[in-house]
Write a protein that holds these residues in place. Structure first.
Motif, PDB file in Angstrom:
ATOM      1  N   ARG A   3     -16.582 -31.322  -0.095  1.00  0.00           N
ATOM      2  CA  ARG A   3     -16.950 -30.822   1.222  1.00  0.00           C
ATOM      3  C   ARG A   3     -18.298 -31.422   1.596  1.00  0.00           C
ATOM      4  NH1 ARG A   3     -16.336 -24.944   2.762  1.00  0.00           N
ATOM      5  NH2 ARG A   3     -15.281 -25.890   4.540  1.00  0.00           N
ATOM      6  N   ILE A   4     -18.460 -31.736   2.862  1.00  0.00           N
ATOM      7  CA  ILE A   4     -19.636 -32.464   3.324  1.00  0.00           C
ATOM      8  C   ILE A   4     -20.161 -31.806   4.592  1.00  0.00           C
ATOM      9  CG2 ILE A   4     -18.454 -34.118   4.831  1.00  0.00           C
ATOM     10  CD1 ILE A   4     -20.930 -35.258   2.205  1.00  0.00           C
ATOM     11  N   THR A   5     -21.477 -31.805   4.781  1.00  0.00           N
ATOM     12  CA  THR A   5     -22.058 -31.219   5.985  1.00  0.00           C
ATOM     13  C   THR A   5     -21.908 -32.163   7.163  1.00  0.00           C
ATOM     14  OG1 THR A   5     -23.693 -29.941   4.732  1.00  0.00           O
ATOM     15  CG2 THR A   5     -24.169 -30.341   7.047  1.00  0.00           C
ATOM     16  N   ASP A   6     -21.299 -31.670   8.222  1.00  0.00           N
ATOM     17  CA  ASP A   6     -21.181 -32.422   9.469  1.00  0.00           C
ATOM     18  C   ASP A   6     -22.493 -32.232  10.229  1.00  0.00           C
ATOM     19  OD1 ASP A   6     -20.620 -33.507  11.932  1.00  0.00           O
ATOM     20  OD2 ASP A   6     -18.746 -32.410  12.229  1.00  0.00           O
ATOM     21  N   ALA A   7     -23.242 -33.329  10.422  1.00  0.00           N
ATOM     22  CA  ALA A   7     -24.542 -33.238  11.078  1.00  0.00           C
ATOM     23  C   ALA A   7     -24.428 -32.770  12.526  1.00  0.00           C
ATOM     24  CB  ALA A   7     -25.249 -34.594  11.020  1.00  0.00           C
ATOM     25  N   ARG A   8     -23.263 -32.890  13.120  1.00  0.00           N
ATOM     26  CA  ARG A   8     -23.072 -32.417  14.500  1.00  0.00           C
ATOM     27  C   ARG A   8     -23.164 -30.895  14.576  1.00  0.00           C
ATOM     28  NH1 ARG A   8     -20.759 -35.510  18.485  1.00  0.00           N
ATOM     29  NH2 ARG A   8     -20.065 -37.604  17.907  1.00  0.00           N
ATOM     30  N   THR A   9     -22.534 -30.227  13.629  1.00  0.00           N
ATOM     31  CA  THR A   9     -22.391 -28.774  13.693  1.00  0.00           C
ATOM     32  C   THR A   9     -23.193 -28.037  12.631  1.00  0.00           C
ATOM     33  OG1 THR A   9     -20.485 -28.768  12.191  1.00  0.00           O
ATOM     34  CG2 THR A   9     -20.042 -29.079  14.546  1.00  0.00           C
ATOM     35  N   GLY A  10     -23.626 -28.754  11.588  1.00  0.00           N
ATOM     36  CA  GLY A  10     -24.308 -28.105  10.478  1.00  0.00           C
ATOM     37  C   GLY A  10     -23.364 -27.369   9.547  1.00  0.00           C
TER      38      GLY A  10
END
Length: 241
Positions: A3-10
């Motif tokens: 799982r990875i953090t989407d920088a758009r949504t956090g």
């Protein structure tokens, strides 16, 4: 599952599609400065983590300029080849697209994996720096942490890498033993939790001194983790003790 953090949504999102379909990892760079190199290194780490999980990956590099210099610098750090992404808009029917960008970079559609800026304290690292030392220095902090790399950082990374390579070469002379389930689980939990390379390094530090582990198990653990880290930890195998 990575799982990875989407920088758009956090928010954390699955980095791989549920059915292990093709995932595109596309690194977006502006030139060949230290931040661009970190972007490429994060993309390389992401590709390695996905492949370790059994996900097929298409790795692309889209750069505005100085692509040749960046590719050469990445290759020196052990980054595997990325295809040219400038003409990849049509795609190959990917089930997932992950864009690796700098924090202040472009905002392409899709999941964005952001890397914080990097600066050298001097004009550049010394020319005789082992590329794996620089790779370790860049991997050690979380990718969201702005980084200023200086002589002391490279010295610490060099000491750690030399110590681990000597240890791995020594452990390799002992009978092989499987990686303990709990250690394998700790490694995977670290890199599957938002690609936490620093967490993987902490596991390796603990394994090196754990009193209940056979040396053969330490060797297999380091060799396995290096498939993600790309630090050439087995380089000194076969050298005199």
């Amino acid at each position: 599952m990575l799982r990875i953090t989407d920088a758009r949504t956090g928010r954390l999102v699955d980095a791989a599609p549920a059915r292990r379909g093709l995932t595109r990892v596309q690194a977006h760079t502006c030139g060949s400065d230290p931040t661009d190199l970190r972007v490429l290194l994060v993309a390389d780490l992401l590709v390695r983590a996905l492949e370790l999980g059994g996900t097929p990956v298409w790795a692309l590099l889209t750069g505005e300029r100085q692509q040749a210099q960046l590719r050469a610098a990445g290759a020196a750090l052990g980054v595997r080849p990325f295809e040219d992404g400038r003409e990849a808009d049509t795609g190959l029917g990917e089930a997932q697209i992950l864009h690796v960008v700098s924090e202040d970079g472009a905002e392409p559609d899709g999941v964005r994996v952001a890397a914080a800026p990097v600066h050298w304290e001097t004009a550049a690292p010394p020319g005789d720096t082992d590329p794996a030392v620089l790779r370790l220095a860049l991997l050690a902090p979380p990718r969201s942490t702005p980084l200023r790399v200086g002589t002391a950082d490279l010295g610490d990374a060099g000491d750690t890498l030399a110590r681990w390579r000597r240890a791995v070469a020594a452990w390799a002379r002992r009978p092989s033993r499987p990686i303990p389930d709990r250690v394998r689980a700790d490694l995977r939990a670290a890199w599957e939790d938002d690609l936490d390379a620093a967490g993987v390094l902490r596991v390796l530090h603990a394994v090196a001194t754990a009193p209940d582990l056979a040396d053969g198990a330490r060797f297999e653990t380091y060799a396995y983790a290096d498939r993600l880290l790309g630090l050439d930890l087995t380089r000194d195998l076969g050298t005199p003790a």
